[in-house]
Design a protein around this motif. Structure first.
Motif, PDB file in Angstrom:
ATOM      1  N   HIS A 118       0.827  -1.224   0.000  1.00 12.07           N
ATOM      2  CA  HIS A 118       0.000   0.000   0.000  1.00 12.07           C
ATOM      3  C   HIS A 118       0.860   1.273   0.000  1.00 12.07           C
ATOM      4  CE1 HIS A 118      -3.101  -2.970   0.653  1.00 12.07           C
ATOM      5  NE2 HIS A 118      -2.353  -3.459   1.628  1.00 12.07           N
ATOM      6  N   GLU A 133      -2.754   0.325   7.635  1.00 12.25           N
ATOM      7  CA  GLU A 133      -1.819  -0.757   7.321  1.00 12.25           C
ATOM      8  C   GLU A 133      -0.544  -0.227   6.673  1.00 12.25           C
ATOM      9  OE1 GLU A 133      -3.470  -3.623   4.597  1.00 12.25           O
ATOM     10  OE2 GLU A 133      -1.571  -4.718   4.398  1.00 12.25           O
ATOM     11  N   HIS A 186       2.568  -7.113   4.441  1.00 13.40           N
ATOM     12  CA  HIS A 186       1.175  -6.700   4.646  1.00 13.40           C
ATOM     13  C   HIS A 186       0.712  -7.071   6.048  1.00 13.40           C
ATOM     14  CE1 HIS A 186      -0.014  -5.621   0.466  1.00 13.40           C
ATOM     15  NE2 HIS A 186       1.091  -6.306   0.196  1.00 13.40           N
ATOM     16  N   PHE A 187      -0.459  -6.502   6.416  1.00 11.89           N
ATOM     17  CA  PHE A 187      -1.155  -6.937   7.630  1.00 11.89           C
ATOM     18  C   PHE A 187      -2.580  -7.260   7.220  1.00 11.89           C
ATOM     19  CE2 PHE A 187       2.424  -4.360   8.945  1.00 11.89           C
ATOM     20  CZ  PHE A 187       3.012  -5.193   9.884  1.00 11.89           C
TER      21      PHE A 187
HETATM   22 ZN   LIG Z   1      -2.275  -5.289   2.528  1.00 12.95          ZN
END
Ligand SMILES: [Zn+2]
Length: 290
Positions: A118, A133, A186-187
């Motif tokens: 992101h 995030e 990522h989360f």
């Molecule tokens: Zn993500």
């Protein structure tokens, strides 16, 4: 007693002998030097001769197909070369014939692309109190980058600040630099808050990337969040990658339990340690398959 004339003739003979020996030795030296240093040829229409071993270095001049080069040393799958007209610089070894090494057997020789998920207008998933995030993916990737660089690896980040980067541009960077490994951070987020927990390691191309996924995921067993294991994941950033690539979901950001970890520097530092350890194992243990 020798006459003066025969003495001169004798000296003359010595000189001739010396010249012959010198030519002989110089000849051997040249031949040894030539055969000691690898000779390669440019195998693409055009490449840059750069000031350092990487695409980020300034280009000094251009080389064209068929140009012959002498390889003086190598680093990160780049060659430091001398051209036929005595220019010196670095070229990407995959553009040459014969090609440079396809694999590396230690972390300090590796080129690694880190992808903080992101960024910019794309915030990623949100925590219960609207923390984004994108903030934590960048924090984590920077920690991993610092550790890898300290160990001598070459690291590229798909972004180093809070800016938007298209999905396509991320694997494109790995493809451009011929990365030995690509890791996207990522989360996770579950449809309902507080309904899931833990970390997951995703790969797309099994043959290319499973051993990397395995090496990294193995390190996650001692984390404070549950290790959910390795899974196939149809994500563009690992799908469009020509090089070993994984995507790590390092906890559920919309779980209060997981977010308490995600926002702590200690947790992110532990994850970074594990990723670096996993990469180290991957390069040293599986040098024939990476
Ligand atoms: Zn993500």
């Amino acid at each position: 007693m020798r006459s003066k004339r025969s003495k001169i003739a004798h000296q003359h003979q010595n000189l001739v002998f010396l010249i012959i020996i010198t030519f002989f030795l110089v000849g051997i030296l040249c031949w040894r030097t030539y055969s000691y240093f690898k000779q390669v040829e440019v195998n693409v229409a055009q490449i840059q001769l750069r000031q350092g071993p990487g695409i980020e270095y300034h280009a000094k001049s251009q080389l064209k197909r068929g140009d012959r080069l002498t390889v003086l040393r190598e680093k990160y799958r780049w060659y430091y070369v001398r051209t036929a007209n005595n220019k010196f610089g670095w070229v990407a070894s995959w553009n040459l014939n014969p090609q440079g090494p396809q694999t590396v057997s230690k972390l300090s020789d590796a080129t690694i692309v880190l992808d903080p998920g992101h960024g910019g207008s794309d915030s990623g998933a949100l925590s219960a109190n609207d923390k984004m995030e994108k903030t934590y993916t960048l924090k984590l990737a920077k920690k991993v980058a610092a550790q890898l660089r300290q160990k001598g690896a070459k690291v590229y980040l798909t972004r180093t600040s809070d800016k938007f980067v298209s999905l396509a541009a991320r694997p494109a960077l790995a493809n451009e630099v011929h990365a030995n490994a690509f890791i996207s951070f990522h989360f996770d987020s579950s449809p309902q808050q507080n309904s899931a927990s833990g970390v997951t390691t995703y790969y797309y191309h099994h043959q290319l990337s499973y051993s990397l996924a395995h090496a990294i995921n193995q390190q996650f067993n001692n984390l404070s969040l549950k290790n959910r294991g390795i899974d196939f994941g149809n994500f563009e950033v690992i799908r469009d990658n020509d090089y070993p690539a994984v995507l790590l979901e390092m906890g559920y950001i919309n779980s209060d339990h997981d977010f308490a970890e995600i926002k702590s520097n200690q947790y992110l530092a532990e994850v970074a340690n594990d990723v670096v350890k996993g990469l180290n194992t991957y390069f040293t243990a599986s040098s024939s398959t990476n």
